[in-house]
Write a protein that holds these residues in place. Sequence first.
Motif: not given
Lengths: 141, 141
Positions: A18-22, A37, A40, A44, A110, A113-117, A125
């Motif tokens: 996932l990290m590589k994808q992002f 990161d 972000y 918060k 974001a 991320v939503t798409r990947a998950l 989830l």
Amino acid sequence: MTRANEAWESLMRAYAVLMKQFNAEDVWGDLTMREYDVLYTLSKCDSPLRMSELNRHVLLSQPALSRMVDRLVDRGLVERCQDPGDRRGVRLSLTPAGREIQREIGRPHARSVTRALSVLTPEELAQLAAITGKLAQNEEK
Amino acid sequence: MTRANEAWESLMRAYAVLMKQFNAEDVWGDLTMREYDVLYTLSKCDSPLRMSELNRHVLLSQPALSRMVDRLVDRGLVERCQDPGDRRGVRLSLTPAGREIQREIGRPHARSVTRALSVLTPEELAQLAAITGKLAQNEEK
DNA sequence: CTGAGATTCATGCGTTTGCATCTACCTTAA
DNA sequence: TTAAGGTAGATGCAAACGCATGAATCTCAG
């Protein structure tokens, strides 16, 4: 090979994929994912964050984080100020520009991320969040 | 903030916490965790692995991996040999010394992993493995 | 109050990383 | 057969990293 080891290996693999994808997504502007990161994490927290606290969240050595913050301060995205109660300490907060950039990048990220998950069911989830939450809490003193 | 984003953030956090914990363990000899990861990945494959294939498993850029393999070859832990079917390609395998070191480090590290994940129930371990497996499979296209 | 030890963050330095690019080889289509 | 385009891995170079260490400050036993 125990169940625990299999689970950890699977988690590592998922993280890497996932990290590589992002990372390949073209949303990062002139920030690295690691820099994002940091922004972000700061975004918060309403109250300024201690260096050491920030370091707990980010996968970086203390000196590397110290210098990354240097750079972010130079670029006008982060503000360093002295901790009133501990003169060794530093408190970090986003500048308006930093907050702006974080939001700008955060939006499309974001979505990624939503798409990947999206291959997971709502139940999965929830389970994933609960289980990883339990793991993170483990932070042995 | 969607459920997916919360779950991903929680996963990232767990990963960071556990990686720091493992890194702090005094089991790595004169390898970095990243180098161990390469040796471990090679140890799981009986047939020599292609560079590009290895790169898919490891969170490193292609040039960085290329050079890390250089170093591991210099240290006598990994063997590079030409791919018979593709003369651009390289096939990688552990040397006996590399296999030995991987096992030596793998043993105590596996115990650390087991200990760190011992807060999870067997059911949770199974769920975690299943969910992250599903995510890793996602490797788009 | 004081000195020993811990804690927080910064800095020197050699190593490793990523980006851009290069070379070599494979593939495909005309 | 060959030229165009794609893929595998290596290399130059500047930037970033981790380890060891330093300086400043806090804590606390005596």
